[in-house]
Design an enzyme around this catalytic site. Structure first.
Site, PDB file in Angstrom:
ATOM      1  N   HIS A 114       0.833  -1.217   0.000  1.00 35.02           N
ATOM      2  CA  HIS A 114       0.000   0.000   0.000  1.00 35.02           C
ATOM      3  C   HIS A 114       0.860   1.257   0.000  1.00 35.02           C
ATOM      4  O   HIS A 114       1.953   1.292   0.563  1.00 35.02           O
ATOM      5  CB  HIS A 114      -1.003   0.003   1.156  1.00 35.02           C
ATOM      6  N   ASP A 143       6.354   0.946   6.597  1.00 34.56           N
ATOM      7  CA  ASP A 143       4.924   0.687   6.452  1.00 34.56           C
ATOM      8  C   ASP A 143       4.291   1.747   5.554  1.00 34.56           C
ATOM      9  O   ASP A 143       3.791   2.738   6.028  1.00 34.56           O
ATOM     10  CB  ASP A 143       4.253   0.690   7.827  1.00 34.56           C
ATOM     11  N   GLU A 177      -5.163   1.695   2.539  1.00 34.19           N
ATOM     12  CA  GLU A 177      -5.133   0.581   3.490  1.00 34.19           C
ATOM     13  C   GLU A 177      -5.238   1.048   4.936  1.00 34.19           C
ATOM     14  O   GLU A 177      -5.883   0.396   5.770  1.00 34.19           O
ATOM     15  CB  GLU A 177      -3.842  -0.220   3.286  1.00 34.19           C
ATOM     16  N   GLU A 178      -4.609   2.166   5.261  1.00 33.02           N
ATOM     17  CA  GLU A 178      -4.520   2.586   6.649  1.00 33.02           C
ATOM     18  C   GLU A 178      -5.865   3.002   7.252  1.00 33.02           C
ATOM     19  O   GLU A 178      -5.975   3.124   8.476  1.00 33.02           O
ATOM     20  CB  GLU A 178      -3.514   3.740   6.799  1.00 33.02           C
ATOM     21  N   GLU A 202       3.477  -6.260   3.710  1.00 36.80           N
ATOM     22  CA  GLU A 202       3.506  -5.514   4.964  1.00 36.80           C
ATOM     23  C   GLU A 202       4.876  -5.726   5.617  1.00 36.80           C
ATOM     24  O   GLU A 202       5.606  -6.663   5.280  1.00 36.80           O
ATOM     25  CB  GLU A 202       2.395  -6.005   5.885  1.00 36.80           C
ATOM     26  N   HIS A 385       3.640   3.087  12.832  1.00 41.69           N
ATOM     27  CA  HIS A 385       2.644   4.128  13.083  1.00 41.69           C
ATOM     28  C   HIS A 385       3.103   5.163  14.119  1.00 41.69           C
ATOM     29  O   HIS A 385       2.282   5.782  14.795  1.00 41.69           O
ATOM     30  CB  HIS A 385       1.307   3.527  13.534  1.00 41.69           C
TER      31      HIS A 385
END
Length: 414
Positions: A114, A143, A177-178, A202, A385
């Site tokens: 992504h 990510d 995606e997030e 991922e 994140h």
């Protein structure tokens, strides 16, 4: 004995890791040509990674996501792929990218990554890409921009090796995606059904592992309606929605189930607009994760049950549970891919751990479509994140070797 479809506990993960390891053949010699290609590409991987990380591409930043897509599309076109842009099915999101290479083998292989990150516009200026102490940092560095770059350079390696023993290789790059892949999950599921196997890029786990099971995810919302009033002159004529919401939030905290590893957490609260008015409305939102679909049904029922009992007279409560990602359970297809990946990694003297994750990902959609799926094939890193996100530079070569060899081992399978 049939494989369980219920949650994958930590004990089950450890047991699986041991059983798969026992089933592996004796360590083979590395494929010297592939390993050399992986080593050759280390610096180009870092160069492209810096280029992608230097573009703000939070999910809400459609321009930024599309800018990442343009860079990637140019790379794919240079590889001879047929490149298609697929608009998001929800507004104000970047477009998805689907690129396909055709070969002469049997297997149809889907790679998934992504382009969006969790970070807002302006984050790149605050934390530009850098390498320090063997770690690359910057927004989305692992990510999932690291996953994108690994996928691209695995395709570079296959081209340079003249390897075409696959029917098709498709790279699907998701734009949202997030936030649950609302604008792409139908595309992802449809693509999965057209392929024989899915490799999700991922991030690799910090222990140098793969993901063989994931929790599903849902978002909950609780809305309270009350009655506004002057907080100083006539507070008793109001019906405080914030107070009722506080009671509801405390009750929601009991909906998780430790034995089943189901989590329910309230994460945002909103009530009132000024300090001298009794709030007439209040809202809470939260996050739910579970290994089995039945738990989502149970929490939805329990949420509705809580709403029937109010603590502040003359207030009303409504609840909603919105499922985003289905669970990705352990199954025979994933176990087989895990064993193959472990054997390949052993060729270069490395060991893959096998883990379950509370984080949701697009692999849940591909697994739900019935296609054997394995996850966590991206660059190894941590701090996901957060401002501390990092990618291990020394993981690039072994991870690129793993992905390239995994495609090669799968491509000609009947």
């Amino acid at each position: 004995m049939p494989l369980p479809r219920n949650r994958l506990s930590r004990l089950a993960v450890a047991t699986l890791a041991a059983s798969v390891a026992l089933a592996l053949p004796a360590q083979a010699e590395p494929n010297a040509t592939v390993l050399k290609q992986a080593e050759t590409y280390k610096q180009p991987v870092l160069t492209l990674l810096e280029k992608l990380v230097s573009i703000d591409s939070g999910t809400a930043d459609a321009k930024g996501v599309d800018a990442v897509a343009e860079v990637v599309k140019a790379e794919l076109s240079a590889l001879g792929a047929k490149v298609e842009t697929v608009p998001s099915s929800v507004p104000d999101k970047g477009a998805n990218v689907v690129a396909t290479l055709s070969g002469s083998g049997n297997a149809r292989i889907l790679l998934v990554a992504h382009m969006d990150t969790v970070f807002p516009a302006g984050e790149v200026a605050k934390r530009p890409f850098k390498i320090e102490g063997g770690r690359a940092t910057g927004p989305g560095v692992m990510d999932d921009k690291g996953g994108i770059v690994l996928a691209l350079y695995a395709l570079h390696a296959l081209r340079d090796l003249g390897y075409t023993n696959y029917r098709t290789i498709t790279l699907l790059l998701n734009s949202n995606e997030e936030t649950g892949s609302a604008g792409s999950h139908e595309l992802i599921s449809a693509q999965a059904r057209q392929h024989d196997v899915v490799f999700n890029l991922e991030p690799g786990r910090p222990t140098d592992g793969l993901v063989i099971a994931r929790k599903g995810a849902a978002q909950l919302q609780v809305d309270v309606k009350g009655r506004g009033a002057h907080a100083g002159v006539a507070p008793d004529s109001g019906r405080n929605a914030a107070t009722e919401l506080a009671h509801q939030v405390l009750a929601i905290g009991s909906l998780g189930d430790r034995a089943k590893e189901t989590t329910v957490n309230v994460t945002t609260l909103k009530a009132g607009t000024v300090v001298n008015v009794i709030p007439d409305a209040a809202t809470a939102q939260g996050d739910m994760r579970a290994y089995v679909s039945e738990e989502f049904d149970r929490v939805e029922r329990d949420l509705s049950g809580l709403a029937k009992t109010t603590h502040v007279p003359d207030t009303s409560v409504t609840t909603k549970l919105t499922r985003t990602f289905p669970p990705m359970p352990r199954n025979a297809g994933t176990d087989g891919l895990a064993a193959k990946a472990q054997a390949i990694y052993a060729e270069i003297g490395r060991k893959l751990t096998l883990e379950s994750s509370g984080g949701a990902a697009d692999s849940s959609f591909t697994a739900a479509a019935g296609t054997p799926t394995i996850d966590g094939l991206g660059i190894v890193g941590g701090g996901i994140h957060s401002k501390d996100e990092y990618a291990e530079v020394e993981s690039i070569v072994p991870r690129l070797y793993l992905l390239t060899r995994l495609i090669m081992e799968t491509g000609g399978a009947n």
